[in-house]
Design an enzyme around this catalytic site. Structure first.
Site, PDB file in Angstrom:
ATOM      1  N   GLU A   1      33.744 -60.655  19.497  1.00 38.83           N
ATOM      2  CA  GLU A   1      34.861 -59.953  18.838  1.00 38.83           C
ATOM      3  C   GLU A   1      36.202 -60.285  19.498  1.00 38.83           C
ATOM      4  O   GLU A   1      37.225 -60.430  18.836  1.00 38.83           O
ATOM      5  CB  GLU A   1      34.601 -58.439  18.873  1.00 38.83           C
ATOM      6  CG  GLU A   1      33.418 -58.060  18.010  1.00 38.83           C
ATOM      7  CD  GLU A   1      33.023 -56.606  18.158  1.00 38.83           C
ATOM      8  OE1 GLU A   1      32.675 -56.196  19.283  1.00 38.83           O
ATOM      9  OE2 GLU A   1      33.074 -55.872  17.161  1.00 38.83           O
TER      10      GLU A   1
ATOM     11  N   GLU B   1      24.522 -56.152  18.586  1.00 41.28           N
ATOM     12  CA  GLU B   1      24.552 -54.701  18.798  1.00 41.28           C
ATOM     13  C   GLU B   1      23.394 -53.973  18.130  1.00 41.28           C
ATOM     14  O   GLU B   1      22.921 -52.949  18.610  1.00 41.28           O
ATOM     15  CB  GLU B   1      25.883 -54.115  18.270  1.00 41.28           C
ATOM     16  CG  GLU B   1      27.108 -54.486  19.078  1.00 41.28           C
ATOM     17  CD  GLU B   1      27.771 -55.790  18.649  1.00 41.28           C
ATOM     18  OE1 GLU B   1      27.150 -56.586  17.911  1.00 41.28           O
ATOM     19  OE2 GLU B   1      28.924 -56.013  19.060  1.00 41.28           O
TER      20      GLU B   1
ATOM     21  N   GLY C   1      30.992 -57.665  21.969  1.00 43.53           N
ATOM     22  CA  GLY C   1      32.431 -57.574  22.230  1.00 43.53           C
ATOM     23  C   GLY C   1      33.039 -58.898  22.663  1.00 43.53           C
ATOM     24  O   GLY C   1      34.230 -59.130  22.450  1.00 43.53           O
TER      25      GLY C   1
ATOM     26  N   ALA D   1      30.445 -56.042  25.576  1.00 41.81           N
ATOM     27  CA  ALA D   1      30.934 -54.884  26.312  1.00 41.81           C
ATOM     28  C   ALA D   1      29.887 -54.550  27.374  1.00 41.81           C
ATOM     29  O   ALA D   1      28.704 -54.885  27.214  1.00 41.81           O
ATOM     30  CB  ALA D   1      31.124 -53.722  25.353  1.00 41.81           C
TER      31      ALA D   1
HETATM   32  C1  HXC Z   1      26.182 -55.372  31.163  1.00 42.76           C
HETATM   33  C2  HXC Z   1      25.178 -57.422  31.285  1.00 42.76           C
HETATM   34  C3  HXC Z   1      25.504 -57.693  29.942  1.00 42.76           C
HETATM   35  C4  HXC Z   1      26.233 -56.697  29.220  1.00 42.76           C
HETATM   36  C5  HXC Z   1      24.450 -59.384  30.731  1.00 42.76           C
HETATM   37  N1  HXC Z   1      24.514 -58.494  31.728  1.00 42.76           N
HETATM   38  N2  HXC Z   1      25.016 -58.909  29.632  1.00 42.76           N
HETATM   39  N3  HXC Z   1      25.528 -56.275  31.884  1.00 42.76           N
HETATM   40  N4  HXC Z   1      26.534 -55.551  29.880  1.00 42.76           N
HETATM   41  N5  HXC Z   1      26.625 -56.878  27.959  1.00 42.76           N
HETATM   42  C6  HXC Z   1      24.018 -58.644  33.084  1.00 42.76           C
HETATM   43  C7  HXC Z   1      22.519 -58.457  33.187  1.00 42.76           C
HETATM   44  O1  HXC Z   1      22.201 -57.090  33.246  1.00 42.76           O
HETATM   45  C8  HXC Z   1      22.215 -59.180  34.467  1.00 42.76           C
HETATM   46  O2  HXC Z   1      22.596 -58.405  35.576  1.00 42.76           O
HETATM   47  C9  HXC Z   1      23.192 -60.351  34.451  1.00 42.76           C
HETATM   48  O3  HXC Z   1      24.229 -59.966  33.529  1.00 42.76           O
HETATM   49  C10 HXC Z   1      22.578 -61.633  33.943  1.00 42.76           C
HETATM   50  O4  HXC Z   1      21.962 -61.356  32.686  1.00 42.76           O
HETATM   51  P1  HXC Z   1      20.445 -61.763  32.361  1.00 42.76           P
HETATM   52  O5  HXC Z   1      20.028 -60.920  31.222  1.00 42.76           O
HETATM   53  O6  HXC Z   1      19.605 -61.723  33.581  1.00 42.76           O
HETATM   54  O7  HXC Z   1      20.637 -63.289  31.915  1.00 42.76           O
HETATM   55  P2  HXC Z   1      19.807 -64.130  30.862  1.00 42.76           P
HETATM   56  O8  HXC Z   1      18.342 -63.884  31.032  1.00 42.76           O
HETATM   57  O9  HXC Z   1      20.313 -65.516  30.967  1.00 42.76           O
HETATM   58  O10 HXC Z   1      20.193 -63.526  29.425  1.00 42.76           O
HETATM   59  C11 HXC Z   1      21.515 -63.684  28.956  1.00 42.76           C
HETATM   60  C12 HXC Z   1      21.753 -62.745  27.755  1.00 42.76           C
HETATM   61  C13 HXC Z   1      21.382 -61.317  28.128  1.00 42.76           C
HETATM   62  C14 HXC Z   1      20.902 -63.237  26.555  1.00 42.76           C
HETATM   63  C15 HXC Z   1      23.215 -62.881  27.361  1.00 42.76           C
HETATM   64  O11 HXC Z   1      22.026 -60.974  29.355  1.00 42.76           O
HETATM   65  C16 HXC Z   1      21.769 -60.297  27.095  1.00 42.76           C
HETATM   66  O12 HXC Z   1      21.098 -60.160  26.080  1.00 42.76           O
HETATM   67  N6  HXC Z   1      22.851 -59.549  27.373  1.00 42.76           N
HETATM   68  C17 HXC Z   1      23.295 -58.491  26.490  1.00 42.76           C
HETATM   69  C18 HXC Z   1      23.985 -59.071  25.287  1.00 42.76           C
HETATM   70  C19 HXC Z   1      24.445 -57.963  24.348  1.00 42.76           C
HETATM   71  O13 HXC Z   1      23.630 -57.173  23.837  1.00 42.76           O
HETATM   72  N7  HXC Z   1      25.768 -57.888  24.122  1.00 42.76           N
HETATM   73  C20 HXC Z   1      26.326 -56.902  23.267  1.00 42.76           C
HETATM   74  C21 HXC Z   1      26.685 -55.717  24.093  1.00 42.76           C
HETATM   75  S1  HXC Z   1      27.171 -54.364  23.098  1.00 42.76           S
HETATM   76  P3  HXC Z   1      21.482 -57.701  36.505  1.00 42.76           P
HETATM   77  O14 HXC Z   1      22.286 -57.058  37.591  1.00 42.76           O
HETATM   78  O15 HXC Z   1      20.789 -56.727  35.618  1.00 42.76           O
HETATM   79  O16 HXC Z   1      20.581 -58.815  36.955  1.00 42.76           O
HETATM   80  C22 HXC Z   1      28.739 -54.693  22.695  1.00 42.76           C
HETATM   81  C23 HXC Z   1      29.328 -53.616  21.881  1.00 42.76           C
HETATM   82  C24 HXC Z   1      30.561 -54.058  21.258  1.00 42.76           C
HETATM   83  O17 HXC Z   1      29.326 -55.655  23.057  1.00 42.76           O
HETATM   84  C25 HXC Z   1      31.242 -52.931  20.646  1.00 42.76           C
HETATM   85  C26 HXC Z   1      32.678 -52.931  20.930  1.00 42.76           C
HETATM   86  C27 HXC Z   1      33.184 -53.829  21.959  1.00 42.76           C
END
Ligand code: HXC
Length: 258
Positions: free
Chosen positions: A112, A132, A109, A65
């Site tokens: 999921e 998460e 998400g 998400a």
């Molecule tokens: C918003 C995101 C994002 C996310 C990545 N980006 N994941 N933006 N929400 N979930 C954005 C980053 O901010 C960045 O933009 C760009 O995508 C590239 O990501 P990087 O981090 O620079 O890439 P990398 O170093 O290759 O790392 C990849 C990654 C990392 C390991 C996947 O991006 C990451 O940890 N993302 C978050 C994963 C996460 O926690 N997902 C769960 C979310 S909570 P900018 O503009 O900043 O450069 C969730 C809740 C679910 O899903 C509940 C109900 C649905």
């Protein structure tokens, strides 16, 4: 309807939906999910479409998400809006076969969402996780429930409590994905698989999906009863008559999807 966050293609009776927000690894924002729900509504009504493939881009199915969109939401905001229910659950209620074709990250998400599809084909670079916990929250789109049903308690707890990611091989070993293919063959393989499904009777495929899904909702005895009713109901479908006649006459079945 113009699409901003998705691409939609049709390949005969198969629709291919692709998340198209690669600059943020297809982070699932509300507008994207609204588009997805709208497209699924449209595809469910379209009798020419009999199977769907949902995919992302080479680097990510979806990295979760959209964290930046949700970070400042309050409890009242998410409770009132029933956040990650409306639009998100549309995949789970979709009645036609839908395959998730996952390359790269399927996190939070994103994982999921893939779990809501009927099965998952994974590229050899796929990464699955429920991170998460690292953000101070927990899975909210069915992850704790569907994951536990797919992979069992131990692996689900491991994923949800540590936030670690599984590579494609581990995901296949634990039953999270049905099979792993080379990354550059993923979409072709998913389309081929969906075309095979679409070559069978559309309504019978829907009944088959309903029968398997009952296994996740009810007791064994009730599930078997439901299966029996659904099986009996296929005898009211023209395609059951055609399928069995074609076998008996040693010819290929010509299904009319009725
Ligand atoms: C918003 C995101 C994002 C996310 C990545 N980006 N994941 N933006 N929400 N979930 C954005 C980053 O901010 C960045 O933009 C760009 O995508 C590239 O990501 P990087 O981090 O620079 O890439 P990398 O170093 O290759 O790392 C990849 C990654 C990392 C390991 C996947 O991006 C990451 O940890 N993302 C978050 C994963 C996460 O926690 N997902 C769960 C979310 S909570 P900018 O503009 O900043 O450069 C969730 C809740 C679910 O899903 C509940 C109900 C649905």
């Amino acid at each position: 309807m113009p699409l901003h966050y998705l691409e939609l293609e049709t390949h005969e009776a198969v629709a291919l939906i692709r998340f198209n927000r690669p600059q943020v690894l297809n982070a699932l924002c509300a507008a994207m999910m609204a588009e997805l729900a709208g497209v699924l509504d449209q595809l469910e009504q379209d009798h020419a479409i009999r199977a769907v493939v949902l995919t992302g881009t080479a680097e990510a199915f979806a990295a979760g998400a959209d964290i930046k969109e949700m970070r400042d939401l309050t409890y009242m905001d998410v409770y009132r809006a029933d956040f990650v229910t409306v639009d998100w659950e549309r995949i789970a209620s979709f009645r036609k076969p839908i395959i998730a074709a996952v390359a790269g990250f399927a996190l939070g998400g994103g994982c999921e969402m893939a779990l809501m599809c009927d099965f998952i084909l994974a590229a050899d670079n796929a990464r699955f996780g429920q991170p998460e916990i690292k953000l101070g929250t927990i899975p909210g789109a069915g992850g704790s429930q569907r994951l536990a049903r797919f992979v069992g308690k131990s692996k689900a707890m491991d994923m949800v409590l540590t936030g670690r990611t599984l590579d494609a091989q581990e995901a296949e070993r634990c039953g999270l994905v049905s099979r792993v293919v080379k990354a550059d063959e993923l979409v072709d393989e998913a389309l081929l698989t969906a075309s095979r499904i679409a070559s069978y009777s559309g309504p019978v495929c829907m009944l088959a999906k309903e029968a398997v899904n009952a296994a996740f909702e009810t007791t064994l005895a009730e599930g078997v009863r439901q299966e029996r009713r659904l099986f009996h109901s296929t005898f009211a479908i023209d395609d059951q008559k055609e399928g069995m006649a074609a076998f008996s006459e040693k010819r290929r079945a010509q299904f009319s999807h009725r």
